[in-house]
Design a protein around this motif. Sequence first.
Motif, short mmCIF file in Angstrom:
data_model
loop_
_atom_site.label_atom_id
_atom_site.label_comp_id
_atom_site.label_asym_id
_atom_site.label_seq_id
_atom_site.Cartn_x
_atom_site.Cartn_y
_atom_site.Cartn_z
N ALA A 134 113.31 -1.46 54.64
CA ALA A 134 114.01 -1.37 56.03
C ALA A 134 114.88 -0.50 56.04
O ALA A 134 114.92 0.62 57.61
CB ALA A 134 114.74 -2.59 56.08
N VAL A 135 115.59 -0.10 55.49
CA VAL A 135 116.65 1.58 55.61
C VAL A 135 115.00 2.93 55.41
O VAL A 135 115.19 3.64 56.69
CB VAL A 135 117.60 1.83 54.75
CG1 VAL A 135 118.32 2.73 54.43
CG2 VAL A 135 118.46 0.50 54.58
N ALA A 139 114.88 4.80 58.97
CA ALA A 139 115.38 6.17 58.63
C ALA A 139 114.39 6.80 59.76
O ALA A 139 114.53 8.03 60.10
CB ALA A 139 115.03 6.84 57.88
N LYS A 152 119.35 12.71 53.42
CA LYS A 152 120.21 11.34 54.01
C LYS A 152 120.39 10.40 53.57
O LYS A 152 121.56 9.79 54.06
CB LYS A 152 119.66 12.09 55.72
CG LYS A 152 120.02 13.67 56.01
CD LYS A 152 120.28 13.90 57.37
CE LYS A 152 119.92 15.35 57.49
NZ LYS A 152 121.07 15.80 58.41
N VAL A 153 119.34 10.03 53.28
CA VAL A 153 119.30 8.57 53.24
C VAL A 153 118.51 7.94 51.37
O VAL A 153 119.55 7.32 51.01
CB VAL A 153 118.31 8.47 54.35
CG1 VAL A 153 117.99 6.33 54.11
CG2 VAL A 153 118.14 8.50 55.39
N PRO A 156 121.46 9.76 48.38
CA PRO A 156 123.00 8.98 48.84
C PRO A 156 122.71 7.77 48.08
O PRO A 156 123.83 7.19 47.78
CB PRO A 156 123.48 8.96 50.31
CG PRO A 156 122.29 10.09 51.29
CD PRO A 156 121.44 9.95 50.24
N ASN A 157 121.99 6.37 48.52
CA ASN A 157 121.27 5.29 48.19
C ASN A 157 121.50 5.02 46.67
O ASN A 157 121.17 3.59 46.28
CB ASN A 157 121.02 4.89 48.92
CG ASN A 157 121.37 4.72 50.45
OD1 ASN A 157 122.35 3.89 50.16
ND2 ASN A 157 121.19 5.61 51.60
N SER A 231 129.11 6.50 48.08
CA SER A 231 129.69 6.29 49.11
C SER A 231 130.34 4.45 49.05
O SER A 231 129.50 4.00 48.46
CB SER A 231 128.83 6.54 50.25
OG SER A 231 129.14 5.35 51.23
N PRO A 232 131.64 4.67 49.53
CA PRO A 232 131.97 3.20 49.62
C PRO A 232 130.78 1.64 49.73
O PRO A 232 130.83 1.16 49.91
CB PRO A 232 133.33 3.18 50.12
CG PRO A 232 133.52 4.75 50.29
CD PRO A 232 132.10 5.30 50.39
N GLY A 233 130.49 2.60 51.00
CA GLY A 233 129.14 1.36 51.83
C GLY A 233 128.20 0.98 50.48
O GLY A 233 127.38 0.03 51.02
N VAL A 234 128.23 2.20 49.75
CA VAL A 234 126.66 1.66 48.47
C VAL A 234 127.65 1.56 47.06
O VAL A 234 127.10 0.14 46.86
CB VAL A 234 126.22 3.19 48.26
CG1 VAL A 234 125.53 2.59 47.22
CG2 VAL A 234 125.73 3.46 49.59
N THR A 265 130.60 12.48 54.70
CA THR A 265 129.30 11.55 54.78
C THR A 265 128.31 12.34 54.82
O THR A 265 128.43 13.14 55.26
CB THR A 265 129.13 10.04 54.79
OG1 THR A 265 129.74 10.62 56.71
CG2 THR A 265 129.80 8.56 54.08
N VAL A 266 127.11 12.04 53.88
CA VAL A 266 125.97 12.95 54.35
C VAL A 266 125.18 12.87 54.74
O VAL A 266 125.37 11.41 55.28
CB VAL A 266 125.51 13.07 52.96
CG1 VAL A 266 124.07 13.99 52.79
CG2 VAL A 266 125.93 12.74 51.46
N GLY B 86 118.77 -2.68 59.55
CA GLY B 86 118.24 -1.39 58.77
C GLY B 86 118.87 -0.42 58.67
O GLY B 86 119.34 0.93 58.80
N PHE B 88 121.85 2.35 57.34
CA PHE B 88 122.05 3.05 56.15
C PHE B 88 123.31 2.64 55.64
O PHE B 88 124.91 2.52 56.58
CB PHE B 88 122.72 4.59 55.90
CG PHE B 88 121.29 5.13 57.08
CD1 PHE B 88 120.16 4.58 57.02
CD2 PHE B 88 121.75 6.14 58.75
CE1 PHE B 88 118.83 5.15 58.12
CE2 PHE B 88 120.64 6.53 59.05
CZ PHE B 88 119.58 5.76 59.13
N PRO B 89 123.35 1.84 54.84
CA PRO B 89 124.20 1.50 53.47
C PRO B 89 125.35 2.23 53.62
O PRO B 89 127.11 1.83 53.36
CB PRO B 89 123.66 0.88 52.11
CG PRO B 89 122.03 0.45 52.60
CD PRO B 89 121.77 1.65 53.54
N HIS B 90 125.54 3.89 53.20
CA HIS B 90 126.62 5.25 52.85
C HIS B 90 127.11 5.16 54.06
O HIS B 90 128.00 6.01 54.20
CB HIS B 90 125.60 5.42 51.46
CG HIS B 90 124.69 6.45 52.85
ND1 HIS B 90 123.44 6.22 53.46
CD2 HIS B 90 124.72 7.85 53.44
CE1 HIS B 90 122.66 7.16 54.11
NE2 HIS B 90 123.43 7.87 53.97
N TYR B 132 131.93 -0.09 56.26
CA TYR B 132 130.64 0.46 56.02
C TYR B 132 130.08 -0.41 56.91
O TYR B 132 130.34 -2.39 56.68
CB TYR B 132 130.61 0.17 54.39
CG TYR B 132 130.51 2.32 54.08
CD1 TYR B 132 130.20 2.82 54.45
CD2 TYR B 132 132.18 2.48 54.31
CE1 TYR B 132 130.52 4.34 53.78
CE2 TYR B 132 132.65 3.34 54.03
CZ TYR B 132 131.97 4.65 53.92
OH TYR B 132 132.60 5.20 53.64
#
Lengths: 266, 391
Positions: A134-135, A139, A152-153, A156-157, A231-234, A265-266, B86, B88-90, B132
Motif C-alpha cells: 500500500a505504501v 508512492a 525515497k520510499v 529508507p523503509n 527513521s524512528p517511524g520505521v 528525513t530522506v 498508505g 510513508f512510515p519513515h 510518525y
Amino acid sequence: MATGGPRMIGNVITWLNDPSHWRGTGTTDGIVTQLERHISYVGIALLIAMLIAVPLGLLIGHTGRGGSAVSLANAIRSIPSIGLLILLVVIISPHFHGRTQAGFIIPTEIVLMLLAVPPILAGTYAGVENVDPAVRDAAYGMGMKGGQVLLKVELPNSLPLVISGVRSAALQLIATATIASFVPLGGLGRFIYDGLAQRDFPQMIGGGVLVALLALLVDLLLAAIQRILVSPGVSGRFSKRADRRRGAAGEADSRVAAVDEAGVTV
Amino acid sequence: MIRFDNVTKRYPDGTVAVDSLDLTAETGKITVFVGPSGCGKTTSLRMINRMIEPTQGSIWLDDRDTSTIATHELRRRIGYVIQHAGLFPHRTIVDNVATVPLLLGTDRKKARSDAMDLLERVGLDRGFAKRYPAQLSGGQQQRVGVARALAADPPVMLMDEPFSAVDPVVREQLQDEFLRLQDDLGKTIVFVTHDIDEAIKLGDRIAVLRVGGHLAQLATPADLLARPADAFVAGFVGRDRGYRALGFSEGHELPHHEEPTVRMGETAPAASEAAEWLLAVDGEAHPQGWINVEQTAGREVTEELLYRGGTLATQGGSLRAALDACLSSPSGRGVVVDENHRLLGSAQLDEVVQLIKSEPGPAGADGDTGTGTGTQGTSGATAAVLQKGPA
Ligand SMILES: Nc1ncnc2c1ncn2[C@@H]1O[C@H](COP(=O)(O)OP(=O)(O)OP(=O)(O)O)[C@@H](O)[C@H]1O
Ligand SMILES: [Mg+2]
C-alpha cells in the motif's frame, strides 16, 4: 588439563597485558599493527561487497526480477573459504613478482567479499520486498517515478534489514579474516596460527579473544549507525523528547520552527 | 470534468473488471462509485490516474486524453487517497503531507508550513506534525491521507474507500468533515465505497456498478432512492429507501400548532390541567424533553424527569426529520423548531403524512398508494417501481 583452565585464563590475560605484545618487537609485529591489518582486510572487503550487494538488492527488490540471483549468491557461501583462498592464490599470485603482497591480498579480499555479498544482498532484497504494498502504491499514486520510489520510499523503509545484512556480513568477515594469516599475511589470525605452530597457547587464545572483542565492538558501532540512519517511524524508537513536546498543547508555532530545523528525513 | 469514453479493462487472466463504461464525473462535484465487492470500482478509479491502463477506450480530464499525459505528471495533479492511508512510515506526518509539493519543487520551508495548515483543516492538532504514522490511530492516519492528497491543491481527487477501515463513529465524523471541506474546496471528486449509505450521504451523483463492470445506474441520491433503474439497483439500494428518500425532500413549510410548555425549574401542573405529555423548555424556548404529567404532577421539573427520546424537526428541513419527530415523540406530536432551535410548535403525524402525499416528487407521482405507505417500508415503493419498469 585439569588445572589448565584457570591457569590458562591467567596466562592469556598475562599475554594480553604485556605491552611488548601490543607494540611488537624488532622481529615481530605487535597486536596494534595486526589489528590495523585485520580491520583493513575486513573493511575493504565489506565496502566492496556493499557497493555490489546493496544496489543489486535494491534493484532486484524494486523490479521483482532476478530473485534467483539471491539464491545463487547464497550458494556461494557454502564453498569452503580456505580451499577457495588456496585456489585463488595458486591462480593469482604467479602474476605478481617482487616485494609486493598483492598476490596474497587480492585472493584474500576476493574470498572475504564473496562471503559478505550474500547476507547483504539477501537483507537488502528482503527489505525492499517487505515494504508494505500500500505504501509503494501510494508512492506511485502520488506521482513518484520508479527511481524516486526506490530511493525515497523503498530504501529508507528497508534500511533495518539492509543494515542487519551488513552487520552479519561484518561479523563473519572479522572471524574469517583470520585465514589471511594462512597465506602469509598479517591480521589477528597471525597470533592464532603462530600460537598453534609454537604451541604457545596463551598467544593462540589471546588472538581468538581479540577477534571476538573486535567483532563485539564493530557490531556495537554498526548498531549505533543503524540507530542514526533508520527513521524512528520505521524502527519504532520514538523519542521521549518528541513525546513530551506532543503532550504540551499551545506550542504550535514553536513546533513549526522545530519542524523546519529538523529536515533530516530522506 | 472526468469522462470515461467506452472504457473496458480486461486483466491478463481474462477477467473483465470494467465493461464499456461511459460516464462523466462533473467538475466540482462528488461522484460516488458504489457496488458489490469485485464489481470494478477500484479498477475504474485507478484507470483515472493510470495506476491501471484501460484495455480499450479513453479517459478524459477536461479536454485532454489522459493517455497523452506522462503518468507521473498526471498523478501529481490528482489527489489519491486509499483505504489504509498508505502513509510513508519513515516520514513524519508533516513530511508525509508535504510529499507532492516537494516533488513539484516547492521549497521545503513553504511546503512544511502549508502542510501544517492543511493538518488543521482536516481536523488534526499541529502537535501531530512531528509524529510518525505508527503513532496515529487509524482515523487520524486517514485524515493525514486526505491532507496529503490535498497538499498540492489538485483539482481532482480520487478516494478509494477512505473511511471504511475506521469504526462507525469515527467514520461519521470523517464524512461530515469531508463534506465541510468539500464545501470550501469544490474539488472534482471520485469516491469509491461499497456502502450505499455512505454513497447517499456523500454523493452528488452515484454510479451503481454491477459485477462484471457494468454501469447499472447513474443518478442523484434522491433519484436513486426513488427510481432504482432495475431489480439489481433496487436490491442494492436496500430497505427503507422510501423513508430515506424523504431525507432529500427539504424546504417544506411544516404545519404546526401551539404546544403548551412548562419551563425547567417550574412546578409541573396537576394531571387534570394538562394533556398526558407536556413539553419542557428552557428560558429561551429551546425544547428540552417531555414530562409525563401523571407521574410528575406538583414536582419541580428537573433533568431527571425528562424523557429525551424525541427528535426535533427544523422548519424548512427534510420531511424525513419531520416524520421522525412525530414517530419518536412520546406524545405523538412532533416538535418543530426554527433554525435557532427555538420552539415553533408541534405537528401531528397525519399532517406530515399529508404533506408527504402532496409532495410532487417521485413518491407522489406514483399516486396515492405509493405515497401513503411511505412509513410502511419498501414494499409499496418497490411495487411502484416494478410497475413502472426502467425509468
Ligand atoms: N490484477 C488483477 N488481475 C486479475 N484480476 C483482477 C486484478 N485486479 C482486480 N481483478 C478482478 O477484477 C474485478 C474487479 O476488481 P476491483 O478491485 O476493481 O473490484 P472492487 O469493486 O474495487 O471490489 P472491492 O469492493 O472488493 O474493493 C474483480 O473480479 C477482481 O478479482
Ligand atoms: Mg476496491
